[in-house]
Scaffold this active site. Structure first.
Site, PDB file in Angstrom:
ATOM      1  N   PRO A   1      34.111  11.864 -27.555  1.00 24.45           N
ATOM      2  CA  PRO A   1      34.797  12.693 -26.367  1.00 24.45           C
ATOM      3  C   PRO A   1      33.951  12.740 -25.249  1.00 24.45           C
ATOM      4  CG  PRO A   1      34.026  13.808 -28.361  1.00 24.45           C
ATOM      5  CD  PRO A   1      34.063  12.431 -28.827  1.00 24.45           C
ATOM      6  N   ASN A   2      34.683  12.692 -24.165  1.00 28.58           N
ATOM      7  CA  ASN A   2      34.073  13.029 -22.852  1.00 28.58           C
ATOM      8  C   ASN A   2      33.295  11.708 -22.328  1.00 28.58           C
ATOM      9  OD1 ASN A   2      35.185  15.679 -22.299  1.00 28.58           O
ATOM     10  ND2 ASN A   2      33.789  16.202 -24.003  1.00 28.58           N
TER      11      ASN A   2
ATOM     12  N   ARG B   1      30.948  13.305 -14.997  1.00 32.41           N
ATOM     13  CA  ARG B   1      30.468  14.208 -15.905  1.00 32.41           C
ATOM     14  C   ARG B   1      29.057  14.582 -15.797  1.00 32.41           C
ATOM     15  NH1 ARG B   1      29.689  13.401 -22.269  1.00 32.41           N
ATOM     16  NH2 ARG B   1      29.566  15.697 -22.739  1.00 32.41           N
TER      17      ARG B   1
ATOM     18  N   TYR C   1      23.690  13.039 -17.519  1.00 31.96           N
ATOM     19  CA  TYR C   1      24.125  11.579 -18.074  1.00 31.96           C
ATOM     20  C   TYR C   1      23.993  10.294 -17.182  1.00 31.96           C
ATOM     21  CZ  TYR C   1      25.943  14.593 -21.746  1.00 31.96           C
ATOM     22  OH  TYR C   1      26.112  15.348 -22.786  1.00 31.96           O
TER      23      TYR C   1
ATOM     24  N   ASN D   1      28.257   6.649 -30.713  1.00 40.23           N
ATOM     25  CA  ASN D   1      27.914   8.076 -29.979  1.00 40.23           C
ATOM     26  C   ASN D   1      28.978   9.078 -30.085  1.00 40.23           C
ATOM     27  OD1 ASN D   1      27.340  10.147 -28.320  1.00 40.23           O
ATOM     28  ND2 ASN D   1      26.831   8.945 -26.519  1.00 40.23           N
TER      29      ASN D   1
ATOM     30  N   ALA E   1      30.086  15.265 -28.604  1.00 40.80           N
ATOM     31  CA  ALA E   1      30.036  16.667 -29.213  1.00 40.80           C
ATOM     32  C   ALA E   1      30.536  16.775 -30.580  1.00 40.80           C
ATOM     33  CB  ALA E   1      30.723  17.650 -28.429  1.00 40.80           C
TER      34      ALA E   1
ATOM     35  N   GLU F   1      23.440   5.584 -34.783  1.00 43.20           N
ATOM     36  CA  GLU F   1      23.987   6.592 -34.035  1.00 43.20           C
ATOM     37  C   GLU F   1      23.046   6.733 -32.621  1.00 43.20           C
ATOM     38  OE1 GLU F   1      24.982  10.515 -35.669  1.00 43.20           O
ATOM     39  OE2 GLU F   1      23.764  11.508 -34.338  1.00 43.20           O
TER      40      GLU F   1
ATOM     41  N   HIS G   1      22.522   8.645 -28.687  1.00 41.58           N
ATOM     42  CA  HIS G   1      22.870   9.780 -27.535  1.00 41.58           C
ATOM     43  C   HIS G   1      22.110   9.214 -26.462  1.00 41.58           C
ATOM     44  CE1 HIS G   1      24.668  12.082 -30.633  1.00 41.58           C
ATOM     45  NE2 HIS G   1      23.722  11.948 -31.739  1.00 41.58           N
TER      46      HIS G   1
ATOM     47  N   ARG H   1      17.719  19.669 -25.542  1.00 47.03           N
ATOM     48  CA  ARG H   1      18.698  20.592 -24.895  1.00 47.03           C
ATOM     49  C   ARG H   1      19.040  21.673 -25.865  1.00 47.03           C
ATOM     50  NH1 ARG H   1      23.430  16.617 -23.640  1.00 47.03           N
ATOM     51  NH2 ARG H   1      23.948  18.333 -22.564  1.00 47.03           N
TER      52      ARG H   1
HETATM   53  C1  DQA Z   1      25.618  13.012 -26.076  1.00 51.81           C
HETATM   54  C2  DQA Z   1      25.228  14.316 -26.589  1.00 51.81           C
HETATM   55  C3  DQA Z   1      26.129  15.507 -27.085  1.00 51.81           C
HETATM   56  O1  DQA Z   1      25.299  16.730 -27.464  1.00 51.81           O
HETATM   57  C4  DQA Z   1      27.178  15.996 -26.186  1.00 51.81           C
HETATM   58  O2  DQA Z   1      28.123  16.698 -26.501  1.00 51.81           O
HETATM   59  C5  DQA Z   1      27.690  14.500 -25.607  1.00 51.81           C
HETATM   60  C6  DQA Z   1      27.003  13.216 -25.296  1.00 51.81           C
HETATM   61  C7  DQA Z   1      24.850  12.097 -25.470  1.00 51.81           C
HETATM   62  O3  DQA Z   1      25.064  11.019 -25.451  1.00 51.81           O
HETATM   63  O4  DQA Z   1      23.696  12.425 -25.061  1.00 51.81           O
HETATM   64  O5  DQA Z   1      29.019  14.447 -25.275  1.00 51.81           O
HETATM   65  O6  DQA Z   1      26.198  12.460 -27.548  1.00 51.81           O
END
Ligand code: DQA
Length: 148
Positions: A10-11, A18, A23, A75, A78, A99, A101, A108
């Site tokens: 998501p996102n 964003r 990011y 990835n 959230a 995985e 990020h 964070r």
């Molecule tokens: C994320 C880190 C997560 O905590 C966050 O909710 C994201 C992006 C990252 O790529 O740093 O959406 O996965």
């Protein structure tokens, strides 16, 4: 030629717009291009999928598992911090998953310090930005030879 799935949750479709201070300003299309370039000398074919929906991500993990992909770079966004369903999907897939990020989740908010999905992953890369995807891809492409 083996396939490696690149799965974004998501996102991550909003990369570039964003929270650029966290990011960066590059987009998901830029990320996919970087992965395509990294894949060339490795002799693997990346296949990309992004969804904002937990069930769609689960379905894609199953589809890729059934198709016999060599690995998945994931990835979960959230959902990392909330989703037992995605943990089960990764765990039950039989596919090696790295995985990733973009940000360093340990630098964070406290709620980001726990990854439910990580326990089913072969490895976790956090905080390397786009480079984390290229590193994960390289690891998965070379894994059959290194047999971790
Ligand atoms: C994320 C880190 C997560 O905590 C966050 O909710 C994201 C992006 C990252 O790529 O740093 O959406 O996965």
């Amino acid at each position: 030629m083996s396939t490696i799935g690149i799965l974004n949750g998501p996102n991550l479709d909003r990369l570039g717009q964003r929270e650029p201070e966290i990011y960066g300003t590059a987009t998901l299309a830029d990320l996919e291009e970087l992965v395509r370039v990294a894949a060339r000398p490795l002799g693997v074919r990346p296949e990309f999928y992004q969804s904002n929906h937990e069930g769609a991500l689960i379905d894609r993990i199953s589809t890729w598992a059934d198709a016999g992909v060599a690995g998945i770079v994931f990835n979960p966004g959230a959902f990392t911090h909330t989703s037992v369903a995605l943990l089960d999907a990764v765990q039950g897939s039989g596919v090696p998953v790295v995985e990733v990020h973009l940000s360093n989740i340990y630098g964070r908010e406290a709620f980001r310090h726990t990854s439910l999905t990580a326990r089913a992953a072969v490895a976790v890369i956090t905080g390397l930005g786009f480079e984390g995807y290229a590193a994960a891809l390289r690891f998965l492409a070379e894994r059959p030879r290194n047999a971790v």
